[in-house]
Design an enzyme around this catalytic site. Sequence first.
Site, PDB file in Angstrom:
ATOM      1  N   LEU A  45       0.844  -1.189   0.000  1.00  0.00           N
ATOM      2  CA  LEU A  45       0.000   0.000   0.000  1.00  0.00           C
ATOM      3  C   LEU A  45       0.880   1.241   0.000  1.00  0.00           C
ATOM      4  CD1 LEU A  45      -2.689  -1.047   2.650  1.00  0.00           C
ATOM      5  CD2 LEU A  45      -2.865  -1.157   0.154  1.00  0.00           C
ATOM      6  N   SER A  46       0.267   2.392  -0.238  1.00  0.00           N
ATOM      7  CA  SER A  46       1.061   3.619  -0.238  1.00  0.00           C
ATOM      8  C   SER A  46       1.686   3.861   1.127  1.00  0.00           C
ATOM      9  CB  SER A  46       0.218   4.819  -0.670  1.00  0.00           C
ATOM     10  OG  SER A  46      -0.937   4.946   0.122  1.00  0.00           O
ATOM     11  N   GLU A  47       0.970   3.526   2.217  1.00  0.00           N
ATOM     12  CA  GLU A  47       1.560   3.607   3.559  1.00  0.00           C
ATOM     13  C   GLU A  47       1.021   2.519   4.469  1.00  0.00           C
ATOM     14  OE1 GLU A  47       2.324   7.957   2.383  1.00  0.00           O
ATOM     15  OE2 GLU A  47       0.441   6.851   2.478  1.00  0.00           O
ATOM     16  N   THR A  48       1.872   2.141   5.418  1.00  0.00           N
ATOM     17  CA  THR A  48       1.526   1.235   6.516  1.00  0.00           C
ATOM     18  C   THR A  48       2.033   1.890   7.794  1.00  0.00           C
ATOM     19  OG1 THR A  48       1.719  -0.728   5.121  1.00  0.00           O
ATOM     20  CG2 THR A  48       1.903  -1.056   7.501  1.00  0.00           C
ATOM     21  N   HIS A  77      -2.787  10.988   5.132  1.00  0.00           N
ATOM     22  CA  HIS A  77      -3.811   9.950   5.268  1.00  0.00           C
ATOM     23  C   HIS A  77      -3.424   8.924   6.329  1.00  0.00           C
ATOM     24  CE1 HIS A  77      -2.263   6.454   2.885  1.00  0.00           C
ATOM     25  NE2 HIS A  77      -3.399   5.849   3.191  1.00  0.00           N
TER      26      HIS A  77
END
Length: 277
Positions: A45-48, A77
């Site tokens: 994902l774009s961030e974790t 986000h």
Amino acid sequence: MSTHPFTQVNVFSTDPLLGNPLAVVLNGEGLSDARMAAFARWTNLSETTFVSAPSDPRADYRVRIFTTLGELPFAGHPTLGSCHAWLANGGVPRGAEIVQECGIGLVRIRRSETGFAFDAPPLLREGPLEPALRARVVAGLGVAADDVVDARWVDNGPPWIAVRLESRAAVLAVRPDYAALDGLMVGVFAACSESDGVDAQYESRAFIAGEAAPEDPVTGSLNAGIARWLLEEAPARYVISQGTVLGRAGRVQVEQEGDALWIGGTCVTCIEGTVTL
């Protein structure tokens, strides 16, 4: 190996499939940096994020934010989604606002009409780009010089460069050359007109060359930086649309209130369970 509560949250859209997904590992104490980075690469994902007890007594919790490439000191986000997950997992803030500890320091978060909003951090770097860098960015975006209104640094932890274009149509038409933009984080935006027929005043896109998904669906940090740029001309409250080209319907709410600039949106829990790391 250890087991942790896990949540996947949709941020910046009321529809759980039309915002930006975030993986949140709660009670993340004891995980090594290498393990966190490996899990972030695995989620793709774009961030974790990894939430744990704060080290600063003024904070309610601490969050570590990882992309597939490495750790970020701040991101928008992940800030909203991690706060949503922390509260849903039984977190109780000390005051009316929630205070997050992250790489750039303390970030204030409040419940808003649309979900949650964070107080946009100050810019660490701002102002016009050097001519050579501007030329590289414009060429990498593949946009006509006449479509570029301005280009500036809007670095608030992630080192964003923002390029303002003439129209929403020009923003949606961008097809970047990621090889040419390697090593840069570049956003584009433009004001929307009535003829665009959208429920937003601005449209934006965010490109991160080298990421597994090089176009980010909906980006709080970029839009927070753009909001700082627009402080003197934008209305006190407005909406930025993002994710249109990707088939998403992200909506970022911006509200200026005194010295604070609140960046907000809706958070929806999509997956709940545990993860073994």
